[in-house]
Design a protein around this motif. Structure first.
Motif, PDB file in Angstrom:
ATOM      1  N   LEU A 148     -23.353  30.731  55.661  1.00 18.04           N
ATOM      2  CA  LEU A 148     -22.836  30.728  54.291  1.00 18.04           C
ATOM      3  C   LEU A 148     -22.825  29.307  53.740  1.00 18.04           C
ATOM      4  O   LEU A 148     -22.442  28.363  54.445  1.00 18.04           O
ATOM      5  CB  LEU A 148     -21.415  31.271  54.239  1.00 18.04           C
ATOM      6  CG  LEU A 148     -21.199  32.744  54.569  1.00 18.04           C
ATOM      7  CD1 LEU A 148     -19.704  33.062  54.549  1.00 18.04           C
ATOM      8  CD2 LEU A 148     -21.954  33.653  53.608  1.00 18.04           C
ATOM      9  N   SER A 149     -23.247  29.170  52.501  1.00 14.88           N
ATOM     10  CA  SER A 149     -23.143  27.909  51.772  1.00 14.88           C
ATOM     11  C   SER A 149     -22.030  28.056  50.742  1.00 14.88           C
ATOM     12  O   SER A 149     -22.062  28.975  49.912  1.00 14.88           O
ATOM     13  CB  SER A 149     -24.472  27.588  51.073  1.00 14.88           C
ATOM     14  OG  SER A 149     -24.284  26.613  50.073  1.00 14.88           O
ATOM     15  N   ASP A 150     -21.031  27.174  50.792  1.00 10.58           N
ATOM     16  CA  ASP A 150     -19.912  27.204  49.841  1.00 10.58           C
ATOM     17  C   ASP A 150     -19.950  25.950  48.984  1.00 10.58           C
ATOM     18  O   ASP A 150     -20.038  24.830  49.507  1.00 10.58           O
ATOM     19  CB  ASP A 150     -18.572  27.266  50.585  1.00 10.58           C
ATOM     20  CG  ASP A 150     -18.359  28.593  51.279  1.00 10.58           C
ATOM     21  OD1 ASP A 150     -18.595  29.630  50.637  1.00 10.58           O
ATOM     22  OD2 ASP A 150     -17.961  28.602  52.462  1.00 10.58           O
ATOM     23  N   PHE A 190     -34.386  29.402  49.988  1.00 10.03           N
ATOM     24  CA  PHE A 190     -33.031  29.031  49.583  1.00 10.03           C
ATOM     25  C   PHE A 190     -32.887  27.514  49.725  1.00 10.03           C
ATOM     26  O   PHE A 190     -33.292  26.941  50.739  1.00 10.03           O
ATOM     27  CB  PHE A 190     -31.995  29.738  50.461  1.00 10.03           C
ATOM     28  CG  PHE A 190     -30.570  29.304  50.199  1.00 10.03           C
ATOM     29  CD1 PHE A 190     -29.876  29.817  49.120  1.00 10.03           C
ATOM     30  CD2 PHE A 190     -29.945  28.361  51.019  1.00 10.03           C
ATOM     31  CE1 PHE A 190     -28.564  29.411  48.867  1.00 10.03           C
ATOM     32  CE2 PHE A 190     -28.658  27.957  50.782  1.00 10.03           C
ATOM     33  CZ  PHE A 190     -27.953  28.481  49.698  1.00 10.03           C
ATOM     34  N   THR A 243     -18.950  29.082  44.358  1.00  8.39           N
ATOM     35  CA  THR A 243     -20.181  29.825  44.612  1.00  8.39           C
ATOM     36  C   THR A 243     -20.436  29.928  46.107  1.00  8.39           C
ATOM     37  O   THR A 243     -20.415  28.922  46.829  1.00  8.39           O
ATOM     38  CB  THR A 243     -21.385  29.144  43.937  1.00  8.39           C
ATOM     39  OG1 THR A 243     -21.133  29.030  42.538  1.00  8.39           O
ATOM     40  CG2 THR A 243     -22.662  29.946  44.178  1.00  8.39           C
ATOM     41  N   ARG A 244     -20.694  31.138  46.571  1.00 12.35           N
ATOM     42  CA  ARG A 244     -20.970  31.370  47.989  1.00 12.35           C
ATOM     43  C   ARG A 244     -22.306  32.079  48.127  1.00 12.35           C
ATOM     44  O   ARG A 244     -22.562  33.083  47.426  1.00 12.35           O
ATOM     45  CB  ARG A 244     -19.866  32.203  48.630  1.00 12.35           C
ATOM     46  CG  ARG A 244     -20.146  32.585  50.086  1.00 12.35           C
ATOM     47  CD  ARG A 244     -19.072  33.528  50.613  1.00 12.35           C
ATOM     48  NE  ARG A 244     -17.778  32.881  50.677  1.00 12.35           N
ATOM     49  CZ  ARG A 244     -16.656  33.536  50.977  1.00 12.35           C
ATOM     50  NH1 ARG A 244     -16.673  34.841  51.181  1.00 12.35           N
ATOM     51  NH2 ARG A 244     -15.515  32.872  51.028  1.00 12.35           N
ATOM     52  N   SER A 245     -23.171  31.577  49.012  1.00 13.77           N
ATOM     53  CA  SER A 245     -24.493  32.173  49.208  1.00 13.77           C
ATOM     54  C   SER A 245     -24.780  32.284  50.700  1.00 13.77           C
ATOM     55  O   SER A 245     -24.482  31.365  51.469  1.00 13.77           O
ATOM     56  CB  SER A 245     -25.575  31.307  48.549  1.00 13.77           C
ATOM     57  OG  SER A 245     -25.280  31.077  47.186  1.00 13.77           O
ATOM     58  N   GLU A 293     -24.360  42.772  50.855  1.00 18.29           N
ATOM     59  CA  GLU A 293     -25.576  42.180  51.424  1.00 18.29           C
ATOM     60  C   GLU A 293     -25.725  42.460  52.917  1.00 18.29           C
ATOM     61  O   GLU A 293     -26.792  42.191  53.491  1.00 18.29           O
ATOM     62  CB  GLU A 293     -25.580  40.654  51.213  1.00 18.29           C
ATOM     63  CG  GLU A 293     -26.072  40.207  49.846  1.00 18.29           C
ATOM     64  CD  GLU A 293     -26.391  38.722  49.837  1.00 18.29           C
ATOM     65  OE1 GLU A 293     -27.390  38.344  49.206  1.00 18.29           O
ATOM     66  OE2 GLU A 293     -25.643  37.953  50.470  1.00 18.29           O
ATOM     67  N   ASP A 329     -33.060  33.461  51.851  1.00 20.25           N
ATOM     68  CA  ASP A 329     -31.947  34.361  51.539  1.00 20.25           C
ATOM     69  C   ASP A 329     -32.250  35.767  52.052  1.00 20.25           C
ATOM     70  O   ASP A 329     -33.252  35.992  52.748  1.00 20.25           O
ATOM     71  CB  ASP A 329     -31.643  34.355  50.043  1.00 20.25           C
ATOM     72  CG  ASP A 329     -32.824  34.815  49.190  1.00 20.25           C
ATOM     73  OD1 ASP A 329     -33.740  35.484  49.728  1.00 20.25           O
ATOM     74  OD2 ASP A 329     -32.827  34.517  47.973  1.00 20.25           O
ATOM     75  N   PHE A 370     -27.520  32.632  53.826  1.00 23.36           N
ATOM     76  CA  PHE A 370     -28.907  32.230  54.107  1.00 23.36           C
ATOM     77  C   PHE A 370     -29.132  32.205  55.613  1.00 23.36           C
ATOM     78  O   PHE A 370     -28.186  32.268  56.408  1.00 23.36           O
ATOM     79  CB  PHE A 370     -29.200  30.858  53.489  1.00 23.36           C
ATOM     80  CG  PHE A 370     -28.481  29.706  54.154  1.00 23.36           C
ATOM     81  CD1 PHE A 370     -29.103  28.927  55.129  1.00 23.36           C
ATOM     82  CD2 PHE A 370     -27.170  29.386  53.791  1.00 23.36           C
ATOM     83  CE1 PHE A 370     -28.450  27.878  55.736  1.00 23.36           C
ATOM     84  CE2 PHE A 370     -26.497  28.328  54.397  1.00 23.36           C
ATOM     85  CZ  PHE A 370     -27.136  27.566  55.369  1.00 23.36           C
TER      86      PHE A 370
END
Length: 643
Positions: free
Chosen positions: A448-450, A475, A455-457, A494, A469, A459
């Motif tokens: 997770l990228s915070d 990503f 915003t959290r994504s 997801e 992603d 990858f």
């Protein structure tokens, strides 16, 4: 320990505890919490039982503490190692505190201060002591100059020289090879043994530096190991424990690999004290491999006391580097000489083999045609007679090191996912993605990228070390992002896409992540402090002990040496505790093969339930990941068990 700080702190100035049973364990948290405010109390208590309580003085720099340490260093064998550790840590600050006694009235106090200043000069340099003395005027400076004028090799000699034991005989030990060629003569080897006997932890005889500068390091390591083995065959006499500490002065990474299993076994052989000394040896060797094994002991050893002391050693090393223990562990994973893709070539001369690693960091071997082999073959008659055996030895050492790294790192990553530990984007790139060994694990997990804006994504790390992603699109990880491992609860809708992607690419995970079970409390339970649905169940002792692999800690032995509870730390002052009946018998864990889960509850600290009356926590205050994880623990514990 738990009282209001404003109320307790003033009372420490006059508190004079006279019941010092278990004093170190009792007073250590007091010293940690109140710091200098606790010192007056410690100055009254510690001198009454210095053999047991001297370690409580280790964090403090004070004139009275300095005088006590100087006295105990020369007068009490039981406190000498603690005193040496104190001078090694605080020597520069301690020197000015000892000068008055060292130039004062003749007697025991002066002799102790002189020896302490000499020890400080040996460890931190003469100039530190000379500067301290000059602050007291020319007469004090002249007296200290005279004290330090003696040859360092002579002034480090004790009043009574040790006698070398018969088993420390050069003729039964390997030769010590010299860098310039040849070997040390027998007389020189005897001198080397004497220098090792004169050395103490934190106070190495100065001549040892000349020895290590003259002799080949590999030869010295073999010599020290043979000496250590001779000592073990003599049943490890305490007065010759210098043979153990010699490994810290002369040992290498191979010494670490040999010594670690011995240290792990010693507590079970009633040699806990020796095991603790062994931790000092690993710290003294200080290589990445040594610290890696030290950290491994702090995380995975069945003897609680040894595990705690190993953790303290790691914390001590980390503090010296301005890091936490976990941050140090991140930086200690060696690359083992592997190529950037995490592989290496084993060269036998006429033929060569490529060694790589799978998702569990298990090694595999490919021959020159790319065919996978079960293991690296032994050197044959056509292989290079010198190169092939050396390369096979390197492969065997590599397997041992990776085995140690694998179990430790898989466990650490899973724990990081559960606790939500995070790294900066730069740390993630350098310590994980760029690491030739760890990236085998990293690319089989979802991250997770915070960002600061919330915003959290999610990858993953692709095979070429780029990021992608859930749609397998590129990503870009922002420089200011923090990175952590994704728990299924973080992925929401997801989760199915990530599971399908990993299945399509046939990516095997090092531990359950995407397929991890997710559980939740019932609506009624969320506002409670107990989990009554698990209470009254009877489970095998093996399952209870298995909780330790998931971060649970066994309780403190009570009457008759029985541990009445097991607990899991959920936050700084919140524990999930299980009261056990009849409890775990220390040393004979199968004495009571079945355990009844009497009570399962939240508390501020693990303890016997029936002696606690106030409950400050409710499950409603815990995050979903924490709840899911301990419910999974309890579900596994009680699986197939009826009340």
């Amino acid at each position: 320990m738990h009282g209001d700080e404003d109320v307790v702190a003033p009372l420490l100035a006059t508190w004079d505890p006279d019941d010092l049973w278990d004093g170190e364990d009792t007073l250590k948290p007091i010293a940690a919490r109140f710091g200098l405010a606790a010192l007056p109390m410690l100055l009254r208590a510690v001198p009454r039982q210095p053999s047991a309580l001297a370690p409580l003085f280790l964090p403090f720099v004070d004139a009275d503490v300095a005088r006590h340490m100087a006295d105990w260093a020369v007068r009490l064998k039981s406190t000498a190692s603690t005193a040496r550790a104190w001078f090694a840590r605080h020597g520069v600050a301690a020197a000015p505190l000892l000068v008055p006694a060292a130039v004062g009235k003749a007697g025991a106090a002066r002799n102790a201060a002189e020896q302490a200043l000499t020890s400080i000069a040996t460890t931190h340099g003469d100039e530190v002591v000379r500067v301290a003395a000059r602050a007291y005027g020319p007469q004090a400076a002249a007296a200290v100059d005279e004290l330090l004028a003696a040859d360092p090799l002579e002034r480090a000699l004790p009043a009574r020289m040790p006698v070398l034991p018969g088993w420390a005989e050069p003729s039964v030990l390997p030769q010590v090879m010299v860098r310039s060629g040849g070997a040390l003569p027998v007389a020189a080897v005897r001198n080397a043994l004497m220098m090792l006997a004169l050395s103490k932890p934190g106070e190495v005889y100065p001549g040892v530096a000349a020895l290590t500068g003259t002799a080949e390091s590999a030869s010295l390591a073999e010599f020290a190991w043979a000496l250590f083995e001779q000592w073990r065959m003599e049943n490890m006499p305490a007065k010759e424990s210098w043979a153990l500490h010699a490994l810290g002065l002369l040992g290498d990474d191979e010494t670490v690999r040999r010594l670690t299993p011995v240290i792990r076994s010693w507590p079970g052989e009633s040699a806990h004290h020796r095991a603790v000394e062994g931790l000092d040896v690993l710290a003294a060797i200080g290589s990445d491999v040594a610290l890696l094994h030290l950290h491994g002991i702090s995380q995975r050893v069945k003897f609680k006391g040894l595990k705690v002391r190993a953790g303290e050693k790691i914390a001590e090393v980390a503090a010296g580097l301005g890091l936490t223990g976990e941050q140090l562990s991140d930086r200690l994973v060696p690359d083992l000489g592997l190529d950037a893709d995490g592989s290496t070539v084993i060269d036998y001369g006429p033929r060569s083999f490529m060694v790589g690693f799978d998702e569990q960091l298990r090694p595999y071997v490919l021959d020159g045609d790319g065919k996978r082999r079960k293991d690296l073959p032994k050197p044959g008659a056509r292989d290079d007679a010198e190169l092939a055996p050396a390369e096979r030895k390197r492969f065997m050492a590599l397997k041992k090191d990776v085995r140690t790294i694998a179990s430790d790192q898989v466990r650490r990553l899973e724990a990081a996912m559960v606790t939500g530990r995070s790294w900066t984007a730069q740390e993630f790139q350098e310590l994980f993605v760029g690491h030739p060994l760890l990236w085998h694990l990293v690319r089989r997990l979802v991250w997770l990228s915070d960002l600061e804006d919330g915003t959290r994504s999610a990858f993953r790390v692709a095979e070429d070390r780029t990021f992608a992603d859930a749609e397998d699109d590129v990503f870009v990880l922002a420089d200011d992002a923090t990175v952590r491992l994704a728990h299924p609860l973080h992925l929401g809708d997801e989760l199915a896409a990530w599971s399908e992607l990993f299945a399509d690419y046939e990516i095997l995970q090092p531990f359950p992540q995407l397929g991890r079970g997710v559980l939740a409390l019932s609506e009624k339970e969320t506002d409670e402090y107990r989990l009554t649905r698990f209470e009254g169940l009877k489970v095998p002792i093996g399952k209870v002990l298995g909780l330790q692999r998931r971060g649970w800690e066994r309780g403190v032995p009570q009457d008759a040496g029985v541990e009445r509870w097991i607990s899991k730390r959920l936050s700084d002052n919140c524990y999930l505790v299980i009261a056990l009946d009849p409890g775990i018998a220390v040393g004979v864990v199968d004495m009571f093969p079945d355990q009844t889960l009497e009570t399962v509850w939240l508390d501020t600290r693990p303890d016997d339930h029936w002696r606690r009356g106030e409950y400050q926590h409710r499950f409603t205050g815990l995050d979903a990941v924490t709840v899911s994880e301990f419910l999974n623990d309890l579900a596994e514990l009680t699986e197939d068990v009826a009340s």
